[in-house]
Write an enzyme that holds these catalytic residues in place. Structure first.
Site, PDB file in Angstrom:
ATOM      1  N   MET A 106      -7.953   8.735   8.887  1.00  0.00           N
ATOM      2  CA  MET A 106      -8.405   9.447   7.684  1.00  0.00           C
ATOM      3  C   MET A 106      -9.293  10.621   8.071  1.00  0.00           C
ATOM      4  O   MET A 106     -10.364  10.821   7.502  1.00  0.00           O
ATOM      5  CB  MET A 106      -9.149   8.488   6.748  1.00  0.00           C
ATOM      6  CG  MET A 106      -8.235   7.410   6.198  1.00  0.00           C
ATOM      7  SD  MET A 106      -9.082   6.127   5.288  1.00  0.00           S
ATOM      8  CE  MET A 106      -9.566   5.014   6.597  1.00  0.00           C
ATOM      9  N   ASP A 152       0.824  -1.210   0.000  1.00  0.00           N
ATOM     10  CA  ASP A 152       0.000   0.000   0.000  1.00  0.00           C
ATOM     11  C   ASP A 152       0.854   1.254   0.000  1.00  0.00           C
ATOM     12  O   ASP A 152       2.024   1.217   0.353  1.00  0.00           O
ATOM     13  CB  ASP A 152      -0.829   0.032   1.285  1.00  0.00           C
ATOM     14  CG  ASP A 152      -2.079  -0.792   1.125  1.00  0.00           C
ATOM     15  OD1 ASP A 152      -2.323  -1.286   0.020  1.00  0.00           O
ATOM     16  OD2 ASP A 152      -2.808  -0.932   2.125  1.00  0.00           O
ATOM     17  N   LYS A 173      -3.497   3.182  -2.688  1.00  0.00           N
ATOM     18  CA  LYS A 173      -4.820   3.806  -2.772  1.00  0.00           C
ATOM     19  C   LYS A 173      -4.778   5.029  -1.889  1.00  0.00           C
ATOM     20  O   LYS A 173      -4.200   5.017  -0.819  1.00  0.00           O
ATOM     21  CB  LYS A 173      -5.895   2.864  -2.230  1.00  0.00           C
ATOM     22  CG  LYS A 173      -6.349   1.863  -3.259  1.00  0.00           C
ATOM     23  CD  LYS A 173      -7.589   1.162  -2.805  1.00  0.00           C
ATOM     24  CE  LYS A 173      -7.231   0.184  -1.733  1.00  0.00           C
ATOM     25  NZ  LYS A 173      -8.207  -0.209  -0.838  1.00  0.00           N
TER      26      LYS A 173
END
Ligand code: SAH
Length: 465
Positions: free
Chosen positions: A384, A249, A271
């Site tokens: 996030m 990732d 991503k």
């Protein structure tokens, strides 16, 4: 890196050394380990050098050095312990087009000699580009103790068996044979019966590996931790050592990827929230295809693979394709972040539970039980949460949270560029905006960095001022 490490073949090659004292001797001791033809130019050579010349280990020339004599050599050492003389001969060597090292003069040298751990033919070279000789010596001492003296013997014996081992197909199968030899069968045989025994077990081992079935692929879902390579688990390290394919990732940084096997295929499946991305379906397909071809796949995810990592979708894809898998837990960003601010996730009398929240989900800003979160003494780790900060703030205030509730943002937790931003629920969006947070950041709701004694004294003094 200003100096690129390579191993230079000195077989049937010439090395010229100018100088006959201690500096020259120190270099010669290293050079004598090689098969180079060594020529020493010294008008008054040390007796040890004369002895080496007498026993034909090198040739000694007592006439002045010229560029023609250096021509065609692989390397040149200026070791006269006299700066002006070294400079003069270095000019000659350069004009002859030969790489020059001036002893104790990094600036004017074209190459440097590393510290060496010698288990011929296994050689470890250590370099610090001249910045930290003490460190190089410590690393050398450490490797010396760790690398068994038998490593060289095993490598030599393995080399003579290399063509025979080529009956095994290149790749995983051949690698498994050599791993078995170097780490298990070889050392045991050498201890039991010396080199002869090693030679006989090599043949047996080959037959055994020829008859073993093709290994089937497997997927390890591994958490790589928050970024500091020292926060990898030992199991994660081992998985990096053995994987054929590493699918990683965006959060997995270069220092961790560097630990993967050199031959491993590294695939970036990065991503980014709201940004460019490899779609999840393609990632699932990639994992399954590589494992189905027999590869040991390492699916490497930042932090802990089970926390906001879309792990289930990848597991389901493996299950659907009948591919075996296992999970190796990692240290999640929340753990690294509380550690960074010297706090504890839970605390008696303050909070008996902790929540891991995401700032956004597939539909946009994520919804939560805001009324519950707004209660006093709640602690939550918000992943996030950068873009959704204003939204989260609004919801919490609407449900009665105190404006003064401490909120701490930890950017790049555990990495060299880690930053801690102190805020309150009131100032959170403002602090985020003005601080230009570009790295991954975790928002700790309900926690402030633990004040150190020095901070407390300063604050008290300020209050009294
Ligand atoms: N599985 C990961 C989380 C993936 S979601 C884990 O367990 O940590 C991605 C979010 O994790 C980022 O947006 C950020 O909020 C957080 N994050 C990951 N690494 C981080 C780090 N080193 N420092 C701060 N936050 C981090």
């Amino acid at each position: 890196m200003d100096h690129f490490p390579i191993f230079l073949s000195l077989k049937q090659n010439r090395v010229v050394v100018s100088g006959g004292g201690e500096a020259a001797k120190a270099k010669l001791r290293l050079l004598l380990k090689t098969s180079a033809n060594i020529e020493v130019f010294a008008e008054q050579p040390d007796p040890e050098i004369t002895e080496w010349a007498r026993t034909k280990r090198l040739s000694l020339v007592q006439t002045p050095l010229t560029a023609e004599r250096i021509q065609g050599a692989a390397l040149f050492y200026a070791a006269n312990e006299d700066a002006s003389k070294d400079h003069r001969v270095a000019v000659l060597a350069r004009s002859a087009g030969v790489l020059v090292n001036i002893v104790d003069n990094l600036q004017d040298s074209q190459f440097i000699t590393p510290a060496i751990v010698d288990r011929d033919p296994v050689t470890v070279a250590i370099g610090t580009e001249g910045t930290a000789p003490v460190l190089a010596r410590a690393i050398k001492a450490d490797i010396e103790t760790r690398l068994p003296s038998t490593v060289g013997i095993l490598a030599r014996l393995a080399n003579s068996f290399r063509t025979k081992a080529e009956v095994l197909p290149f790749g995983r199968k051949r690698r498994a044979f050599w791993s078995d030899f170097f780490f298990s069968v070889g050392p045991r045989a050498l201890a039991d019966g010396g080199e002869e025994k090693v030679k006989s077990v090599l043949a047996d081992l080959l037959v055994r590996h020829q008859n073993s079935r093709q290994t089937s692929g497997h997927v390890a879902f591994v958490g790589s931790g928050p970024g500091d390579p020292e926060l990898l688990t030992l199991k994660a390290r081992k998985a990096l050592d053995t994987a054929d394919v590493v699918i990683y990732d965006r959060l997995v940084g270069a220092p961790i990827l560097e630990l993967a096997r050199r031959e491993a295929i590294l695939i970036n499946a990065g991503k980014e929230g709201f940004g460019a991305s490899t779609c999840q379906k393609d990632i699932n397909t990639m994992i399954v295809e590589h494992a189905a071809s027999g590869a040991q796949v390492l699916r490497l995810k930042g932090g802990d693979a089970t926390v906001f990592g879309r792990l289930d979708e990848e597991i389901e894809a493996c299950d659907a394709a009948g591919i075996s898998w296992h999970i190796v837990p990692g240290i999640t960003a929340a753990s690294a972040s509380v550690a960074a601010i010297g706090q504890s996730m839970t605390r008696r009398g303050r909070n008996t539970s902790v929540r891991y929240l995401t700032g956004h989900d597939m539909r946009g800003f994520a919804d939560h039980d805001w009324a519950d979160l707004a209660k006093q003494d709640t602690v939550a780790a918000i992943y996030m949460g950068k873009k959704s900060a204003r939204f989260i703030q609004g919801r919490l205030l609407m449900h009665g949270a105190e404006r003064s509730t401490p909120v701490t943002i930890v950017e790049n937790a555990s990495r060299p560029d880690q930053r801690i931003l102190e805020a309150t629920l009131d100032t959170l969006p403002h602090i985020l905006e003005k601080s230009n947070v570009t790295g991954p950041a975790l928002t700790l709701y309900g926690l402030a960095p633990r004040a150190t004694e020095a901070d407390l004294i300063t604050r008290t003094l300020q209050e009294f001022a």
